[in-house]
Design a protein around this motif. Structure first.
Motif, PDB file in Angstrom:
ATOM      1  N   VAL A 265      12.904  12.957  16.086  1.00 16.03           N
ATOM      2  CA  VAL A 265      12.707  11.635  15.497  1.00 16.03           C
ATOM      3  C   VAL A 265      12.231  11.804  14.055  1.00 16.03           C
ATOM      4  N   CYS A 266      12.836  11.078  13.142  1.00 18.76           N
ATOM      5  CA  CYS A 266      12.507  11.180  11.716  1.00 18.76           C
ATOM      6  C   CYS A 266      11.564  10.044  11.341  1.00 18.76           C
ATOM      7  N   ASP A 267      10.359  10.390  10.926  1.00 23.15           N
ATOM      8  CA  ASP A 267       9.348   9.372  10.681  1.00 23.15           C
ATOM      9  C   ASP A 267       8.444   9.793   9.527  1.00 23.15           C
ATOM     10  N   ASP A 268       8.553   9.081   8.409  1.00 21.13           N
ATOM     11  CA  ASP A 268       7.616   9.238   7.299  1.00 21.13           C
ATOM     12  C   ASP A 268       7.547  10.668   6.773  1.00 21.13           C
ATOM     13  N   GLY A 269       8.705  11.303   6.659  1.00 21.52           N
ATOM     14  CA  GLY A 269       8.759  12.652   6.128  1.00 21.52           C
ATOM     15  C   GLY A 269       8.528  13.743   7.151  1.00 21.52           C
ATOM     16  N   ARG A 270       8.200  13.355   8.378  1.00 23.42           N
ATOM     17  CA  ARG A 270       8.037  14.334   9.449  1.00 23.42           C
ATOM     18  C   ARG A 270       9.220  14.198  10.407  1.00 23.42           C
ATOM     19  N   GLU A 271       9.684  15.317  10.933  1.00 19.79           N
ATOM     20  CA  GLU A 271      10.787  15.314  11.887  1.00 19.79           C
ATOM     21  C   GLU A 271      10.294  16.044  13.123  1.00 19.79           C
ATOM     22  N   TYR A 272       9.872  15.268  14.110  1.00 22.91           N
ATOM     23  CA  TYR A 272       9.137  15.841  15.235  1.00 22.91           C
ATOM     24  C   TYR A 272       9.967  15.816  16.517  1.00 22.91           C
ATOM     25  N   ALA A 273       9.720  16.811  17.357  1.00 21.04           N
ATOM     26  CA  ALA A 273      10.389  16.893  18.652  1.00 21.04           C
ATOM     27  C   ALA A 273       9.720  15.937  19.621  1.00 21.04           C
ATOM     28  N   HIS A 274      10.540  15.216  20.371  1.00 21.62           N
ATOM     29  CA  HIS A 274      10.026  14.209  21.307  1.00 21.62           C
ATOM     30  C   HIS A 274      10.819  14.297  22.601  1.00 21.62           C
ATOM     31  N   LEU A 282       6.397  16.833  21.361  1.00 19.91           N
ATOM     32  CA  LEU A 282       6.293  18.264  21.613  1.00 19.91           C
ATOM     33  C   LEU A 282       5.852  19.038  20.385  1.00 19.91           C
ATOM     34  N   THR A 283       5.923  18.421  19.247  1.00 23.63           N
ATOM     35  CA  THR A 283       5.398  19.023  18.009  1.00 23.63           C
ATOM     36  C   THR A 283       4.452  17.999  17.393  1.00 23.63           C
ATOM     37  N   PRO A 284       3.159  18.257  17.389  1.00 22.31           N
ATOM     38  CA  PRO A 284       2.189  17.265  16.918  1.00 22.31           C
ATOM     39  C   PRO A 284       2.494  16.809  15.496  1.00 22.31           C
ATOM     40  N   ARG A 285       2.535  15.508  15.301  1.00 24.51           N
ATOM     41  CA  ARG A 285       2.883  14.968  13.985  1.00 24.51           C
ATOM     42  C   ARG A 285       1.844  15.312  12.929  1.00 24.51           C
ATOM     43  N   GLU A 286       0.604  15.500  13.349  1.00 31.35           N
ATOM     44  CA  GLU A 286      -0.438  15.820  12.368  1.00 31.35           C
ATOM     45  C   GLU A 286      -0.263  17.220  11.782  1.00 31.35           C
ATOM     46  N   LEU A 287       0.600  18.041  12.377  1.00 31.60           N
ATOM     47  CA  LEU A 287       0.884  19.379  11.843  1.00 31.60           C
ATOM     48  C   LEU A 287       2.069  19.364  10.872  1.00 31.60           C
ATOM     49  N   ASP A 288       2.569  18.184  10.538  1.00 35.58           N
ATOM     50  CA  ASP A 288       3.676  18.027   9.595  1.00 35.58           C
ATOM     51  C   ASP A 288       4.903  18.847  10.000  1.00 35.58           C
ATOM     52  N   PRO A 289       5.463  18.576  11.193  1.00 34.07           N
ATOM     53  CA  PRO A 289       6.611  19.378  11.643  1.00 34.07           C
ATOM     54  C   PRO A 289       7.921  18.932  10.987  1.00 34.07           C
ATOM     55  N   VAL A 290       8.830  19.889  10.821  1.00 28.83           N
ATOM     56  CA  VAL A 290      10.225  19.617  10.485  1.00 28.83           C
ATOM     57  C   VAL A 290      11.053  20.476  11.439  1.00 28.83           C
ATOM     58  N   VAL A 291      11.627  19.832  12.452  1.00 29.20           N
ATOM     59  CA  VAL A 291      12.356  20.529  13.515  1.00 29.20           C
ATOM     60  C   VAL A 291      13.836  20.583  13.166  1.00 29.20           C
ATOM     61  N   TRP A 378      19.344   9.401   4.374  1.00 33.84           N
ATOM     62  CA  TRP A 378      18.632  10.657   4.603  1.00 33.84           C
ATOM     63  C   TRP A 378      17.277  10.489   3.942  1.00 33.84           C
ATOM     64  N   ALA A 379      16.423  11.492   4.008  1.00 35.89           N
ATOM     65  CA  ALA A 379      15.126  11.424   3.344  1.00 35.89           C
ATOM     66  C   ALA A 379      14.593  12.826   3.180  1.00 35.89           C
ATOM     67  N   TRP A 380      13.755  13.012   2.156  1.00 38.74           N
ATOM     68  CA  TRP A 380      13.092  14.296   1.986  1.00 38.74           C
ATOM     69  C   TRP A 380      12.070  14.498   3.100  1.00 38.74           C
ATOM     70  N   PRO A 381      12.083  15.650   3.772  1.00 35.62           N
ATOM     71  CA  PRO A 381      10.987  15.969   4.692  1.00 35.62           C
ATOM     72  C   PRO A 381       9.809  16.530   3.915  1.00 35.62           C
ATOM     73  N   VAL A 382       8.694  16.673   4.593  1.00 39.64           N
ATOM     74  CA  VAL A 382       7.489  17.165   3.938  1.00 39.64           C
ATOM     75  C   VAL A 382       7.681  18.591   3.424  1.00 39.64           C
ATOM     76  N   ARG A 400       9.874  14.667  -5.363  1.00 37.25           N
ATOM     77  CA  ARG A 400      10.863  14.281  -4.344  1.00 37.25           C
ATOM     78  C   ARG A 400      10.485  12.916  -3.769  1.00 37.25           C
ATOM     79  N   PRO A 401      11.072  11.835  -4.261  1.00 37.66           N
ATOM     80  CA  PRO A 401      10.726  10.502  -3.775  1.00 37.66           C
ATOM     81  C   PRO A 401      11.656  10.041  -2.650  1.00 37.66           C
ATOM     82  N   ASN A 402      11.097   9.364  -1.667  1.00 36.51           N
ATOM     83  CA  ASN A 402      11.911   8.713  -0.638  1.00 36.51           C
ATOM     84  C   ASN A 402      12.043   7.231  -1.001  1.00 36.51           C
TER      85      ASN A 402
END
Length: 593
Positions: A265-274, A282-291, A378-382, A400-402
């Motif tokens: 799921v792509c959310d606010d620059g983070r791409e986390y496993a759900h 499955l990947t905590p969003r507070e750790l700034d994941p890009v899966v 699309w969007a820039w990830p963190v 890098r602006p979104n």
């Protein structure tokens, strides 16, 4: 970090987990003796040293028992026993194998292009709109399902293309539009039995992008919710006809996975496993994941993922989280880390990547590169890409602006752009640059972008003289000619409301958002980078801009890379990636220093 350091980069690209969950097979791209190789590694999921299975492979897949692993080598299927013994090649299709899947321990379902006819060497007769596709090249030979065992049996036929091969028991599923119209494609999941009986499996309103089977044989598909999707109809994960992710107001299904219910799921620059089966991240969003990719076997989930800001992807086991192999991070650790910060400017999310050791609270007048992402959906990830890392290492502040149109902040943010390219998106770019220059952080500013980002670069320098230099890679310049030159332009432009070429109103709309119409106003030095085999944004667009600027006696340079496609930053041959990076730095140093 310098461009030549790309030769030591290590990038994980594909993975699969054994049926019992004990091992994960992963493909790692690296350079050996000056040549790029994609070696296949076997890694214990309980921890331990990786074992090299073969020096060159793609698309690894364990057999149902886990005793063997198959992969593609030189576009044919090879099988290697995991307990030792030589690999053997099990297919010999003239035009190679596109995809494959195990049927049982000895047989495979494969997708292979038709052989064609001798006349193909004399003339290429085109009768369909889908004769080419970025990433696949020319699609002149229909691709169909075969079973390969002691013999080869063909199961489907016709003037159409199958993709996304999946197997459940003796059901062979794939995505295709056998009875459809190439002028209005609507691919769905179809199934064929081992006796050749073909049936349509799904009837979703939107075209199916990807699918997998559940343990019970249900179809879980990724598809937009409407018949004619625009960029702003977020792809949704469906279980049969039930939407599983529509409530998220976010794009889902953005990364390859062995079960579409294990989604990204792509959310606010983070791409986390759900996990949609349990509702758990499955990947905590507070750790700034890009899966980048997910796979499951025996109840064990593994991923190619990065955590934190300036990070490169490594191999992890998820739930509980454990790194199994350092790959990208091992390369990145050899170089001084850039300084990163995330800010908001008038509601616009902005990622800053600054030279190592920079104090962003006191720095003034940094030479700055405004980096614009493609899409626009699309969007820039963190995590910054290799371009941002190289530019920051060379002393540049990378911004890098979104902007509006980016898809990480839901439908409203994406809908704010719509078909008005060069409107809200350009305004957001100026808002961000205004903030950075008024604060004193940014000095001279350049802009760079690929694809739609290249379009926006071309647009900005035609309506503003604030940029000291510009680099447009595979960028759109003429939407009217691009309607037919782009592999999907004739469908995408209409569906997204950009325009068409058979009505005066449609042509007017396309020309209105064409940077070429502003070419006389360009005074910014422009470097055009172009993949010669790009079917999405082909050379004809860059060439129109180059020719016009040369006639106008402006500062322009056009660099064409042979055998290169749309994503040159990541996919071009190593020597071309290095050359491209060196030329970018030379251009920026010349005009910003």
């Amino acid at each position: 970090m310098r461009p030549k350091d790309l030769a030591t980069d290590r990038l994980l690209t594909e993975l699969t987990v054994s049926p019992d969950g004990s091992h994960v097979a992963v493909v790692e791209r690296r350079v050996v003796a000056g040549r790029e190789r994609h070696r296949l590694l076997l890694v214990p999921t309980a921890g331990g040293r990786p074992r090299v299975l073969t020096a060159e492979a793609s698309a690894p897949s364990f057999s149902p028992s886990g005793a063997s692993i198959a992969y593609l080598y030189k576009n044919q299927v090879r099988v290697r026993p995991l307990d030792g013994g030589p690999a053997r090649t099990v297919t010999a299709f003239k035009r190679g194998v596109v995809e494959f899947a195990w049927l049982d321990e000895t047989r495979f379902a494969v997708l292979a292009p038709d052989d064609g006819s001798p006349a193909d060497d004399v003339a290429r007769v085109i009768r369909r709109l889908d004769w080419r596709e970025e990433g696949h090249g020319l699609r002149l030979h229909p691709t169909h399902v075969h079973v390969v065992g002691d013999e080869v049996t063909r199961l489907t036929a016709g003037n159409w293309w199958a993709s996304c091969l999946r197997v459940h028991g003796e059901k062979i599923g794939f995505i295709a539009d056998p009875d459809g119209d190439d002028r209005d494609p609507h691919p769905q999941v179809h199934e064929v039995t081992l006796t050749g009986e073909l049936t349509r499996r799904t009837a979703l309103d939107g075209p199916v992008v990807r699918f997998t089977y559940t343990e019970q044989g249900d179809v879980v598909a990724v598809a937009p919710p409407v018949r004619r999707p625009t960029d702003w109809d977020p792809e949704t994960v469906w279980h049969e006809t039930e939407p599983l992710t529509a409530h998220l107001d976010r794009f889902a299904g953005q990364a390859p996975t062995t079960d579409e219910r294990l989604t990204v799921v792509c959310d606010d620059g983070r791409e986390y496993a759900h996990d949609l089966r349990t509702g758990r991240d499955l990947t905590p969003r507070e750790l700034d994941p890009v899966v980048h990719a997910l796979a499951e076997g025996g109840g064990v989930v593994c991923a190619i993922v990065s955590f934190g800001g300036a990070a490169r992807p490594d191999l992890y086991r998820l739930d509980p989280l454990e790194r199994l192999m350092s790959s990208g991070s091992a390369w990145l650790a050899k170089h001084p880390a850039p300084v990163e910060r995330e800010i908001e400017v008038a509601g616009i999310q902005v990622f800053l990547t600054a030279p190592p050791g920079t104090d962003l609270d006191t720095a003034r007048g940094l030479p700055t590169v405004l980096a614009l992402h493609g899409g626009p959906a699309w969007a820039w990830p963190v995590a910054p890409d290799s371009d941002a890392l190289l530019l920051a290492s060379a002393g540049y502040l990378v911004v890098r602006p979104n902007i509006r149109g980016s898809f990480h902040r839901g439908r409203a943010w994406g809908d704010a752009l719509g078909a008005d390219w060069g409107g809200p998106d350009a305004a957001d770019c100026h808002t961000v640059v205004d903030h950075l220059t008024e604060s004193g952080l940014a000095g001279k500013v350049a802009c760079y972008g690929n694809s739609y980002g290249g379009f926006l670069v071309n647009w900005l320098i035609g309506v503003s003289d604030r940029f000291a230099a510009a680099i447009s890679q595979n960028g759109v310049t003429n939407q009217v000619s691009g309607f037919a030159a782009c592999d999907l332009g004739a469908v995408y432009d209409v569906d997204s409301g950009l325009g068409d070429t058979w009505t005066e109103e449609g042509v007017d709309r396309l020309w209105k958002i064409s940077p070429l119409r502003n070419v006389a106003g360009i005074s910014t030095p422009l470097l055009l980078l172009q993949g010669e085999q790009d079917y999405r944004c082909p050379p004809s667009d860059a060439e129109q801009m180059f020719v016009a600027l040369r006639r106008l006696r402006r500062d322009v340079e056009y660099v064409l890379y042979p055998d290169s496609g749309h994503s040159m930053t990541h996919d071009a041959r190593l020597d071309r990636r290095i050359d491209r990076s060196e030329r970018m730095l030379h251009w920026l140093n010349r005009h910003l220093r």
